[in-house]
Design a protein around this motif. Sequence first.
Motif, PDB file in Angstrom:
ATOM      1  N   UNK A  30       7.002  44.229 -29.644  1.00 19.74           N
ATOM      2  CA  UNK A  30       7.114  44.035 -30.787  1.00 19.74           C
ATOM      3  C   UNK A  30       8.700  44.029 -31.284  1.00 19.74           C
ATOM      4  N   UNK A  31       9.167  45.186 -30.819  1.00 25.71           N
ATOM      5  CA  UNK A  31      10.721  45.336 -31.097  1.00 25.71           C
ATOM      6  C   UNK A  31      11.307  44.151 -30.553  1.00 25.71           C
ATOM      7  N   UNK A  32      10.929  43.666 -29.165  1.00 24.82           N
ATOM      8  CA  UNK A  32      11.673  42.650 -28.466  1.00 24.82           C
ATOM      9  C   UNK A  32      11.634  41.269 -29.185  1.00 24.82           C
ATOM     10  N   UNK A  33      10.443  40.980 -29.684  1.00 31.76           N
ATOM     11  CA  UNK A  33      10.145  39.877 -30.187  1.00 31.76           C
ATOM     12  C   UNK A  33      11.165  39.906 -31.569  1.00 31.76           C
ATOM     13  N   UNK A  34      11.058  41.068 -32.214  1.00 29.01           N
ATOM     14  CA  UNK A  34      12.076  40.985 -33.493  1.00 29.01           C
ATOM     15  C   UNK A  34      13.309  40.866 -33.261  1.00 29.01           C
ATOM     16  N   UNK A  35      13.841  41.448 -32.059  1.00 29.91           N
ATOM     17  CA  UNK A  35      15.176  41.192 -31.507  1.00 29.91           C
ATOM     18  C   UNK A  35      15.511  39.949 -31.165  1.00 29.91           C
ATOM     19  N   UNK A  36      14.856  39.033 -30.520  1.00 27.48           N
ATOM     20  CA  UNK A  36      14.931  37.723 -30.309  1.00 27.48           C
ATOM     21  C   UNK A  36      14.676  36.939 -31.551  1.00 27.48           C
ATOM     22  N   UNK A  37      13.978  37.058 -32.618  1.00 25.51           N
ATOM     23  CA  UNK A  37      14.044  36.301 -33.775  1.00 25.51           C
ATOM     24  C   UNK A  37      15.170  36.468 -34.582  1.00 25.51           C
ATOM     25  N   UNK A  38      15.564  37.800 -34.579  1.00 25.45           N
ATOM     26  CA  UNK A  38      16.976  38.093 -35.127  1.00 25.45           C
ATOM     27  C   UNK A  38      18.076  37.305 -34.609  1.00 25.45           C
ATOM     28  N   UNK A  39      18.061  37.332 -33.321  1.00 24.33           N
ATOM     29  CA  UNK A  39      19.298  36.443 -32.935  1.00 24.33           C
ATOM     30  C   UNK A  39      19.248  35.110 -33.137  1.00 24.33           C
ATOM     31  N   UNK A  40      17.989  34.478 -33.182  1.00 18.84           N
ATOM     32  CA  UNK A  40      17.766  32.952 -33.334  1.00 18.84           C
ATOM     33  C   UNK A  40      18.025  32.843 -34.765  1.00 18.84           C
ATOM     34  N   UNK A  41      17.602  33.568 -35.721  1.00 18.37           N
ATOM     35  CA  UNK A  41      17.717  33.570 -37.201  1.00 18.37           C
ATOM     36  C   UNK A  41      19.106  33.632 -37.663  1.00 18.37           C
ATOM     37  N   UNK A  42      19.914  34.371 -36.831  1.00 17.19           N
ATOM     38  CA  UNK A  42      21.216  34.641 -37.400  1.00 17.19           C
ATOM     39  C   UNK A  42      22.171  33.420 -37.078  1.00 17.19           C
ATOM     40  N   UNK A  43      21.785  32.573 -36.166  1.00 17.52           N
ATOM     41  CA  UNK A  43      22.563  31.412 -35.896  1.00 17.52           C
ATOM     42  C   UNK A  43      22.660  30.386 -37.165  1.00 17.52           C
ATOM     43  N   UNK A  44      23.829  29.898 -36.915  1.00 14.49           N
ATOM     44  CA  UNK A  44      24.107  29.032 -38.290  1.00 14.49           C
ATOM     45  C   UNK A  44      23.172  28.018 -38.540  1.00 14.49           C
ATOM     46  N   UNK A  45      22.512  27.393 -37.307  1.00 12.55           N
ATOM     47  CA  UNK A  45      21.519  26.471 -37.372  1.00 12.55           C
ATOM     48  C   UNK A  45      20.172  26.763 -38.031  1.00 12.55           C
ATOM     49  N   UNK A  46      20.074  28.079 -38.440  1.00 11.40           N
ATOM     50  CA  UNK A  46      18.733  28.573 -39.239  1.00 11.40           C
ATOM     51  C   UNK A  46      18.461  28.445 -40.356  1.00 11.40           C
ATOM     52  N   UNK A  47      19.499  28.390 -41.174  1.00  8.58           N
ATOM     53  CA  UNK A  47      19.881  28.280 -42.564  1.00  8.58           C
ATOM     54  C   UNK A  47      20.021  26.819 -42.849  1.00  8.58           C
ATOM     55  N   UNK A  48      18.990  26.619 -44.067  1.00 11.05           N
ATOM     56  CA  UNK A  48      19.158  25.071 -44.602  1.00 11.05           C
ATOM     57  C   UNK A  48      20.507  24.948 -45.328  1.00 11.05           C
ATOM     58  N   UNK A  49      20.993  25.640 -46.021  1.00  7.94           N
ATOM     59  CA  UNK A  49      22.279  25.582 -46.841  1.00  7.94           C
ATOM     60  C   UNK A  49      23.304  26.601 -46.081  1.00  7.94           C
ATOM     61  N   UNK A  50      23.146  27.808 -45.874  1.00  9.07           N
ATOM     62  CA  UNK A  50      24.140  28.545 -45.513  1.00  9.07           C
ATOM     63  C   UNK A  50      23.371  29.536 -44.251  1.00  9.07           C
ATOM     64  N   UNK A  51      24.217  30.129 -43.636  1.00 13.35           N
ATOM     65  CA  UNK A  51      23.616  30.922 -42.541  1.00 13.35           C
ATOM     66  C   UNK A  51      23.258  32.374 -43.014  1.00 13.35           C
TER      67      UNK A  51
END
Length: 459
Positions: A34-55
């Motif tokens: 679960x921690x690995x999944x959370x880490x991977x998800x965090x890395x992907x969501x912190x990318x500028x492309x993850x936010x609709x208006x802002x990162x």
Amino acid sequence: MHALDPRRGIATYQRIRRGGNVGASPPTLLAAGFLSLITIGTVLLVLPAAGAVRGLSLFEAFFTATAAVTVTSLTIVEPQQLSLFGQWVVLILIQIGGLGFVTFAVVSAITLGHRMSLRQQTLALEAFNQTSTARLRSTAVSVLRITVVIEVAAMLLLFLWWWGSGRMPAAQALYNAVFHAITAFNNAGYSLFEGSLQAFVSDTATIGILSIVVILGGLGFPVIVDVIRKRRWSGLQPYVRLMIISGLTLHIAAFLAFWLLEAHNPRTLGALAWADQARAAWMQSVSMRTAGFSTFDMSAIDDSTALLAAVLMFIGGGSMSTAGGIKLGTFVVIMAAVFAFVTQRREVVLMHRTLAPEMVQKSLAVVVVTVLTAVFALLVLTVLEDVAFISLLLEVMAALSTAGLSQALTHQLSTASQCVLLVLMFMGRVGPLTLVYSLATRNRARTRIRYPEMEFQVG
């Protein structure tokens, strides 16, 4: 010295090559997964492309990833604020987290031909409610098949209805259908619509489809598998029949209670026609125990309704399901034990079957640990926040039960309080299986020493 013995290193290497077992306990592997999944998800969501208006900030990405993996719809960033890429990341995390890391681990081990250790088999048997490792393969594969069939069927029904009724264009209807079918079955409760499902209280088809999918997701895979295999009520296992009866009873009781408590509240059901009230109350009673959808403004409910909601979230769904809570089976066992004590029966009996004392002790341990965790977390939040007690209670239960239905308070809390919720969400998802494992393997710690009985006053 054993630490320098090369034979131990060779043995460890051979063990890894044969079965992929590095000696870590199943709870450790589960938490690490679960921690690995959370880490991977965090890395992907912190990318500028993850936010609709802002990162997203690092903490926002971490909180969102944790909530998605633990299928808890508590949010500090709404799904509508994410880009298409960010929403797909969340959706994939929900699917993997909801179906369970144990399921994927077992299926992978079987598929790759790896041999599971005795510890891993013990955890898998507990998780799948099986008594024989011979049926692990068929059960694990059945879980994946059931998931695909239910989610695809829900996607098609929602797509055809939303598109055919003219509510949405084809592309939008398809995407919304995919997103909501997955979040509903995994009891995550994320919605792409403003106000969750409040705009659908007059839509019988949408409410009906989503409520059925949520119920199936929270019922438990062992129950669904047994129903598919037996297909006759009389042929079902007593446990399965009891889960179906108790689940439907709880749904109906919650539905009537919500309707009665909120029917005169103009800020929730009071302003709706009676048919819309029924649909809203039904969907709310279904999602309250397991998912995070809402059909009216939860911040406007009465305290009595909020207390009922906290109790339902505490109970949760069925064992080996995508839902959280202490589990319906645990609640049933505790109630049966209380009834046996009140009626002065020596055995705890359900469906003309006697429950083992170890089962009652396990259920009691789950309830006590959950209650103590909730009380401690609530105490911390009352110190940190100047917010109504009932709102904080809902927030704690929403996180710990992974139901995720609160009074839209999460984003207003301090960072310290949000960190408490992070811990609760992780414990709510990983904690029960870890506790089950520790109880299942306690035989190794047994001793032949027996102490004399002591008179002790209680009650």
